[in-house]
Design a protein around this motif. Sequence first.
Motif, PDB file in Angstrom:
ATOM      1  N   ILE A   1      -7.444  -2.029   7.663  1.00  0.00           N
ATOM      2  CA  ILE A   1      -7.031  -3.366   8.086  1.00  0.00           C
ATOM      3  C   ILE A   1      -7.464  -3.599   9.524  1.00  0.00           C
ATOM      4  N   MET A   2      -8.144  -4.688   9.750  1.00  0.00           N
ATOM      5  CA  MET A   2      -8.392  -5.161  11.106  1.00  0.00           C
ATOM      6  C   MET A   2      -7.553  -6.407  11.228  1.00  0.00           C
ATOM      7  N   LEU A   3      -6.502  -6.323  12.049  1.00  0.00           N
ATOM      8  CA  LEU A   3      -5.589  -7.457  12.192  1.00  0.00           C
ATOM      9  C   LEU A   3      -6.362  -8.619  12.795  1.00  0.00           C
ATOM     10  N   ILE A   4      -6.515  -9.653  11.988  1.00  0.00           N
ATOM     11  CA  ILE A   4      -7.287 -10.829  12.381  1.00  0.00           C
ATOM     12  C   ILE A   4      -6.359 -12.024  12.481  1.00  0.00           C
TER      13      ILE A   4
ATOM     14  N   LYS B   1       0.830  -1.209   0.000  1.00  0.00           N
ATOM     15  CA  LYS B   1       0.000   0.000   0.000  1.00  0.00           C
ATOM     16  C   LYS B   1       0.869   1.266   0.000  1.00  0.00           C
ATOM     17  N   LEU B   2       1.924   1.276   0.795  1.00  0.00           N
ATOM     18  CA  LEU B   2       2.768   2.469   0.871  1.00  0.00           C
ATOM     19  C   LEU B   2       3.543   2.702  -0.423  1.00  0.00           C
ATOM     20  N   ARG B   3       3.964   1.620  -1.086  1.00  0.00           N
ATOM     21  CA  ARG B   3       4.640   1.779  -2.384  1.00  0.00           C
ATOM     22  C   ARG B   3       3.729   2.480  -3.381  1.00  0.00           C
ATOM     23  N   ARG B   4       2.430   2.263  -3.249  1.00  0.00           N
ATOM     24  CA  ARG B   4       1.447   2.894  -4.138  1.00  0.00           C
ATOM     25  C   ARG B   4       1.067   4.297  -3.667  1.00  0.00           C
ATOM     26  N   GLY B   5       1.624   4.721  -2.531  1.00  0.00           N
ATOM     27  CA  GLY B   5       1.310   6.036  -1.991  1.00  0.00           C
ATOM     28  C   GLY B   5      -0.055   6.101  -1.321  1.00  0.00           C
ATOM     29  N   GLU B   6      -0.600   4.962  -0.935  1.00  0.00           N
ATOM     30  CA  GLU B   6      -1.940   4.895  -0.345  1.00  0.00           C
ATOM     31  C   GLU B   6      -1.875   4.944   1.184  1.00  0.00           C
ATOM     32  N   SER B   7      -2.789   5.693   1.780  1.00  0.00           N
ATOM     33  CA  SER B   7      -2.932   5.770   3.231  1.00  0.00           C
ATOM     34  C   SER B   7      -4.131   4.935   3.649  1.00  0.00           C
ATOM     35  N   PHE B   8      -4.109   4.445   4.889  1.00  0.00           N
ATOM     36  CA  PHE B   8      -5.179   3.582   5.396  1.00  0.00           C
ATOM     37  C   PHE B   8      -5.005   3.422   6.892  1.00  0.00           C
ATOM     38  N   THR B   9      -5.929   2.746   7.538  1.00  0.00           N
ATOM     39  CA  THR B   9      -5.811   2.497   8.976  1.00  0.00           C
ATOM     40  C   THR B   9      -5.508   1.028   9.236  1.00  0.00           C
ATOM     41  N   VAL B  10      -4.879   0.783  10.391  1.00  0.00           N
ATOM     42  CA  VAL B  10      -4.651  -0.573  10.891  1.00  0.00           C
ATOM     43  C   VAL B  10      -5.195  -0.601  12.319  1.00  0.00           C
TER      44      VAL B  10
ATOM     45  N   VAL C   1      -2.715 -12.953   3.424  1.00  0.00           N
ATOM     46  CA  VAL C   1      -2.284 -11.699   2.803  1.00  0.00           C
ATOM     47  C   VAL C   1      -3.448 -11.087   2.025  1.00  0.00           C
ATOM     48  N   GLU C   2      -4.177 -11.903   1.275  1.00  0.00           N
ATOM     49  CA  GLU C   2      -5.302 -11.397   0.492  1.00  0.00           C
ATOM     50  C   GLU C   2      -6.415 -10.865   1.390  1.00  0.00           C
ATOM     51  N   GLU C   3      -6.679 -11.536   2.514  1.00  0.00           N
ATOM     52  CA  GLU C   3      -7.704 -11.054   3.451  1.00  0.00           C
ATOM     53  C   GLU C   3      -7.306  -9.700   4.030  1.00  0.00           C
ATOM     54  N   LEU C   4      -6.051  -9.578   4.430  1.00  0.00           N
ATOM     55  CA  LEU C   4      -5.577  -8.312   4.987  1.00  0.00           C
ATOM     56  C   LEU C   4      -5.590  -7.210   3.932  1.00  0.00           C
ATOM     57  N   ALA C   5      -5.175  -7.540   2.709  1.00  0.00           N
ATOM     58  CA  ALA C   5      -5.167  -6.553   1.630  1.00  0.00           C
ATOM     59  C   ALA C   5      -6.583  -6.100   1.299  1.00  0.00           C
ATOM     60  N   SER C   6      -7.513  -7.030   1.301  1.00  0.00           N
ATOM     61  CA  SER C   6      -8.903  -6.690   1.035  1.00  0.00           C
ATOM     62  C   SER C   6      -9.444  -5.747   2.105  1.00  0.00           C
ATOM     63  N   SER C   7      -9.111  -6.024   3.357  1.00  0.00           N
ATOM     64  CA  SER C   7      -9.588  -5.138   4.418  1.00  0.00           C
ATOM     65  C   SER C   7      -8.894  -3.779   4.336  1.00  0.00           C
TER      66      SER C   7
END
Length: 118
Positions: free
Chosen positions: A92-95, A30-39, A79-85
Amino acid sequence: MGTLYYGGESTPVHIEDRALAHLKVVIATKLRRGESFTVSWRHPDDQPRGRSTVWIHPSIPLRFVFDDPEPAQLSRNWVEELASSANSSGGIMLISEHFDTETIDVVADGQQSSASLT
């Protein structure tokens, strides 16, 4: 138990090494793409009840520290579940991991091989 250091926070976030390895892949992508998000994550049993959320942004320093010197084998599904969230409005909700038996390609020291994820 790994540690996530984020920004100027004086309190590091302790996350199990395997979970931290998966989280690192998603955050780095996500950061390589310059995208911000929450964890977000639930507090461990030894801390006051609750959950925490941090805003991940490319301009904020971030460091991953692993106790285990060997990298964890990654689960494609986790990885796909985390990326989707990460792409959702809730971030991201760490599951916990849902174990699978899927095989993924692993590249180590320039050699590609398949690894079973059991």
